[in-house]
Structure formats: structure tokens, C-alpha cells
Design a protein around this motif. Structure first.
Motif, PDB file in Angstrom:
ATOM      1  N   THR A 187       4.812   1.998  13.113  1.00 31.68           N
ATOM      2  CA  THR A 187       4.179   3.300  12.974  1.00 31.68           C
ATOM      3  C   THR A 187       2.691   3.133  12.684  1.00 31.68           C
ATOM      4  N   GLY A 188       1.859   3.686  13.546  1.00 33.44           N
ATOM      5  CA  GLY A 188       0.422   3.628  13.311  1.00 33.44           C
ATOM      6  C   GLY A 188      -0.145   2.225  13.449  1.00 33.44           C
ATOM      7  N   LEU A 189      -1.388   2.076  13.050  1.00 30.11           N
ATOM      8  CA  LEU A 189      -2.045   0.774  13.096  1.00 30.11           C
ATOM      9  C   LEU A 189      -1.490  -0.129  12.002  1.00 30.11           C
ATOM     10  N   ASP A 190      -1.498  -1.423  12.259  1.00 33.44           N
ATOM     11  CA  ASP A 190      -0.943  -2.393  11.316  1.00 33.44           C
ATOM     12  C   ASP A 190      -2.000  -2.743  10.267  1.00 33.44           C
ATOM     13  N   LEU A 191      -2.167  -1.866   9.295  1.00 28.63           N
ATOM     14  CA  LEU A 191      -3.176  -2.091   8.264  1.00 28.63           C
ATOM     15  C   LEU A 191      -2.761  -3.188   7.294  1.00 28.63           C
ATOM     16  N   THR A 192      -1.456  -3.437   7.168  1.00 27.73           N
ATOM     17  CA  THR A 192      -1.002  -4.529   6.301  1.00 27.73           C
ATOM     18  C   THR A 192      -1.566  -5.852   6.785  1.00 27.73           C
ATOM     19  N   SER A 193      -1.426  -6.121   8.070  1.00 25.91           N
ATOM     20  CA  SER A 193      -1.950  -7.369   8.624  1.00 25.91           C
ATOM     21  C   SER A 193      -3.465  -7.428   8.527  1.00 25.91           C
ATOM     22  N   LEU A 194      -4.118  -6.269   8.630  1.00 28.58           N
ATOM     23  CA  LEU A 194      -5.570  -6.235   8.526  1.00 28.58           C
ATOM     24  C   LEU A 194      -6.029  -6.660   7.131  1.00 28.58           C
ATOM     25  N   VAL A 195      -5.298  -6.236   6.115  1.00 27.95           N
ATOM     26  CA  VAL A 195      -5.676  -6.568   4.743  1.00 27.95           C
ATOM     27  C   VAL A 195      -5.403  -8.036   4.427  1.00 27.95           C
ATOM     28  N   GLU A 199      -9.964 -11.166   2.119  1.00 27.48           N
ATOM     29  CA  GLU A 199     -10.769 -11.787   1.063  1.00 27.48           C
ATOM     30  C   GLU A 199     -11.427 -10.778   0.123  1.00 27.48           C
ATOM     31  N   GLY A 200     -10.703  -9.703  -0.189  1.00 29.19           N
ATOM     32  CA  GLY A 200     -11.197  -8.736  -1.163  1.00 29.19           C
ATOM     33  C   GLY A 200     -12.216  -7.750  -0.635  1.00 29.19           C
ATOM     34  N   ARG A 201     -12.460  -7.736   0.674  1.00 34.61           N
ATOM     35  CA  ARG A 201     -13.467  -6.836   1.230  1.00 34.61           C
ATOM     36  C   ARG A 201     -12.937  -5.426   1.495  1.00 34.61           C
ATOM     37  N   LEU A 202     -11.630  -5.254   1.631  1.00 35.96           N
ATOM     38  CA  LEU A 202     -11.078  -3.956   2.022  1.00 35.96           C
ATOM     39  C   LEU A 202     -10.456  -3.183   0.865  1.00 35.96           C
ATOM     40  N   GLY A 203     -10.106  -3.851  -0.202  1.00 36.42           N
ATOM     41  CA  GLY A 203      -9.451  -3.193  -1.318  1.00 36.42           C
ATOM     42  C   GLY A 203      -8.835  -4.217  -2.243  1.00 36.42           C
ATOM     43  N   VAL A 204      -8.168  -3.733  -3.288  1.00 34.01           N
ATOM     44  CA  VAL A 204      -7.543  -4.593  -4.283  1.00 34.01           C
ATOM     45  C   VAL A 204      -6.029  -4.484  -4.142  1.00 34.01           C
TER      46      VAL A 204
END
Length: 472
Positions: A187-195, A199-204
Motif C-alpha cells: 500500500t502506497g510508497l515503501d517509506l519503511t525501506s526509505l527510512v 542515517e537519522g536524516r528523515l526522522g527518529v
């Protein structure tokens, strides 16, 4: 600005805000052996998701940079914190929130150590495959943030293959639930793999749903083979892969690495120029597969020994796991992390030999031979990295790219490799990735200057930090 920020942090988080000299000094360094010139503003020991959200809301309101930090075992300088930065420590977030044996998943907080997690899962007959050499001291959150691999990646893959979902706090304090608990989910874009690996640039990361495996019956078998040259060992590892065998572990150490580890562990000195392959098979067919691999290695010219004794097997793997500590004794070490296609492993060792000769240096190298991930080590003395070392590193990285490889297989870019990132990605992708970061963090407060900050050729690394010898 520092005083108002500290006042707000203390009002919201009390004694979880640590400004003691010892805490600030420790946060200046990671296991890369380098440190920032000045200490950070504060270390905040988060104990809940709400704590993380509170820190980020204050940082977002005030424009204060935040560096997320787990155990500080990274090797690329991503968690090194400096002047005016808040260190957000996740080490106290270390609970196992849920284990579901029927679904082969667990939900954990990011500060739990790999070894602690394995101990908790073993009671359920389960385990989590990622197995970095620093497993006794590295955190699951750090593994995910760097996209870690480890010794078992030959058969079981890397962190990206073992994470189903993430709970992520954005730079402005919002909480997202990414991914899914089901085996499938598109479902939707795979943001899990993106994170993973960001290296801490997208969130905690404050929570992770992990994909587990059952502990299979059977006694692991360990195979050790020595070769007269590292190229012979690399060719033998390629032959094992080509044979169709899939060992759980296949590690290669060149002669200098073998000698350094033997000296560290006070073992008998190895023969000069001897390179070593250490291979382990597991599962019900471990013994049969080990003998098949031993046959391949003997045909490749190796002197081979096979054992199914668990104690002997662990001792042989301890030699490999002690690599980083052995290198640390030799000086400040740039532990590099290139990957090439497995069939190109012998050619990459040829390139390393060429670079050693061209620049008059030695580059002790260890490799996860099962997936083509090499760790060449550049060892320098003092705070300044000589220009020829930067030139040699540049030559090595470009050689890996020419062979169809990549700058990093598992350590990440951090601060130490940022100058080469655009060379691999190309200018358009390099710019696009920075635009993606800005969507997650419009004010640019999360790990600024990391990953996407090119550094001028010949610049010195941050000063060496007299930290304790790294574990391996």
C-alpha cells in the motif's frame, strides 16, 4: 540561543537532559575513531516516544540541530555531535514490546542491543538474523539507521530484509507508523525501506516491527581454509558461491588482518602472507554442506579444516569479530566499506594491491565474502589525514564503482564518505535525494551536514578521540 534551548529542554524533560562534561565528551565520537572539535549542547536520554517528540518540537521551534545516537558504534561518523547540537540518545528505549511466535515478528524499541534481543527471542525458539560484528554493543535502532549487514548476510540478508514496520517521529514531532505487520504489503510508497539506512536524516526511529526466523535444529559446522595469497582466497570464495552452496557465514581476512588479530588475541603467529576464509553452515544439512564446501576449497588450493564443535566454532569466529579491535591498536583507522558483485571480489583485491603499490601504503582488508562486501582499512597516525591517503581512498572507491560496486554496503555515508556520494549517485539523483530529505525535515535540523555534505579534497578528518578500543 543555547541558554533558552537548554531551559526549555530542562522544563520539559528534567534530569533526562545531561550536560555533564563526561556525557558531552562521549557524544563527540563514534567508533570511527574520530571526534568533533567541540562538545554538543546537551545529551537528552529519552525514555519514551513522548520524550522524543518533546525534544524534536523544541528543536524544530528553535532551529536547533539534533543528532540521534544509539550506542555510538557507527563507523562513518554519522552520530558524532558538535557545537550547538542536541544529542538525542535512544539507549534507554530498550524494551521488547511484543513477541508473536505464530506470526514470526517482534516489536521492539530502538535502544535494545542485538545480543539482548537474541537472548529474549531464544526463549521463544526465535532469532533475528542481522549479526554485525559489534552485536554485543550495537543497537537495533542503529542497525536500522545505517542499514547494517553483518556476518550472517551471506545467507540471511541485511537489516532491510528483516524489518516489517517502523514507528518514526518526524522533525516537527509528529509520529508516523510506517509499514505493516503482514508478510505482504504494498500500500502506497515503501517509506519503511526509505527510512532504513537514512542515517537519522528523515526522522527518529522509536519502534520497529521485526521479521523473525525460527531456530532450526542442527549443529553448525565451521570450515577454515588458508591460502598462500588473498587473491587465491577470494577466488575460492567465488568458487563456493558458484557451486550453489549457501553458507550462513563466509568471511575472508587478508594476511595483515590475520596477523594483527593473532597478535591481539595472543595466538601463535600465522605463516607469512597467509589469507584465511572462515565459513559456517547451519540447519539440518550443515554437516553435508560443510563437506561439500570443503571439497570446493581443497580444489581451489586451500588447506582446510572442518569442525562441528560449537566451542571451536565460536573461537574461530572470535578471530573474525576481533578485527576492528586489532586495527585500532595500529593507529587511527578509516574502516571503509565498499561492495562489489561477488564474482568481482578477486578483481577488487587486485585493485587494492595496485593502490597499495601506487601510494606506498598497506591496506589491511577483511571481507564478507558471501556478498562481496569488503572492509579495507586505512591506518594513519595523528589528527591529519595525509593527502596520499585521501587520494588512495578516492582511487579505491572509484575502482569499486568501475567493477559495478558501491561506496558502502552497510556502514553508511555519515561524514567520512560524503565527498564521494554524488560520484556514485550522479548529480540529478544526489539533488533529488536532498529534496526528499527536505520533505521530511523542512528546517533541516536532523543531522545537518551528514551524508549530503561534500568535503573538499585533502581536508582533515575530525580530530582523533582517545576513546576506549572498539569492540568487534
Amino acid at each position: 540561543m543555547d541558554a533558552p534551548v537548554l531551559k526549555r529542554l530542562r522544563a520539559a524533560l528534567g534530569d533526562r537532559v545531561d550536560t555533564s562534561p563526561a556525557a558531552l565528551d562521549a557524544a563527540r565520537a563514534d567508533r570511527s575513531g574520530h571526534a568533533s572539535p567541540a562538545p554538543p549542547l546537551a545529551v537528552v536520554h529519552a525514555e519514551s516516544t513522548e520524550d522524543v517528540q518533546a525534544v524534536l518540537r523544541i528543536a524544530h521551534d528553535t532551529g536547533t540541530p539534533v543528532i540521534v545516537r544509539g550506542a555510538g558504534t557507527g563507523l562513518a561518523g554519522a552520530s558524532i555531535a558538535g557545537d550547538g547540537e542536541i544529542v538525542l540518545s535512544t539507549l534507554r528505549l530498550r524494551r521488547v514490546l511484543e513477541v508473536r511466535p505464530d506470526d514470526l515478528l517482534a516489536v521492539v524499541e530502538p535502544g535494545i542491543l542485538n545480543a539482548e534481543l537474541d537472548e529474549a527471542l531464544a526463549r521463544h525458539g526465535l532469532w533475528w538474523p542481522p549479526d554485525p560484528a559489534s552485536r554485543d554493543i550495537s543497537t537495533v535502532g542503529g542497525n536500522i539507521a545505517t542499514g547494517a549487514g553483518g556476518l550472517l548476510c551471506a545467507k540471511y540478508g541485511v537489516v532491510r530484509d528483516s524489518v516489517l514496520a517502523l514507528d518514526l517521529v518526524l522533525a516537527d514531532g509528529r509520529l508516523l507508523h510506517l509499514g505493516h505487520r503482514s508478510v505482504k504489503g504494498v500500500t502506497g510508497l515503501d517509506l519503511t525501506s526509505l527510512v532504513i539506512g537514512s542515517e537519522g536524516r528523515l526522522g527518529v526511529i522509536v519502534g520497529a516491527t521485526l521479521k523473525l526466523r525460527r531456530i532450526e535444529p542442527g549443529t553448525p559446522c565451521t570450515v577454515v581454509a588458508t591460502f598462500p595469497t588473498v587473491r587465491d582466497a577470494a577466488r575460492a570464495s567465488a568458487a563456493v558461491t558458484a557451486s550453489g552452496a549457501q553458507p550462513a557465514i563466509m568471511e575472508l581476512m587478508d594476511a595483515r588482518c590475520v596477523a594483527a588479530v593473532h597478535a591481539l588475541l595472543e595466538l601463535a603467529p600465522p605463516s607469512a602472507s597467509t589469507a584465511q576464509l572462515t565459513i559456517q553452515t547451519d540447519g539440518r544439512s550443515a554437516a553435508v554442506e560443510a563437506e561439500q564446501i570443503a571439497t570446493v576449497l581443497r580444489r581451489a588450493g586451500g588447506a582446510v579444516a572442518v569442525t562441528d564443535d560449537p566451542v571451536d566454532g565460536e573461537e574461530l569466529l572470535r578471530i573474525r569479530r576481533s578485527m576492528h579491535a586489532a586495527m585500532a591498536r595500529l593507529g587511527t583507522t578509516l574502516i571503509e566499506d565498499v561492495s562489489v558483485p561477488r564474482s568481482a571480489l578477486p578483481a577488487m583485491f587486485d585493485e587494492i594491491a595496485r593502490i597499495e603499490q601506487a601510494y606506498g601504503i598497506e591496506i589491511p582488508t577483511v571481507a564478507h565474502a558471501g556478498d562481496g562486501n569488503l572492509h579495507p582499512n586505512f591506518i594513519v597516525q595523528g589528527p591529519e589525514v595525509p593527502e596520499r591517503i585521501w587520494q588512495a581512498a578516492d582511487d579505491l572507491f572509484r575502482a569499486a564503482l568501475r567493477l559495478g560496486g558501491t561506496l558502502t554496503g552497510e556502514h553508511g555515508i555519515g561524514t567520512l564518505k560524503s565527498r564521494w556520494l554524488a560520484d556514485e549517485l550522479g548529480e540529478d539523483q544526489w539533488a533529488l535525494q536532498q529534496e526528499i530529505v527536505r520533505v521530511f525535515d523542512p528546517r533541516g535540523i536532523l543531522a545537518p551536514g551528514r551524508v549530503f555534505a561534500p568535503r573538499p579534497p585533502g581536508s582533515a578528518l575530525p580530530e582523533p578521540h582517545p576513546a576506549e578500543e572498539p569492540h568487534a
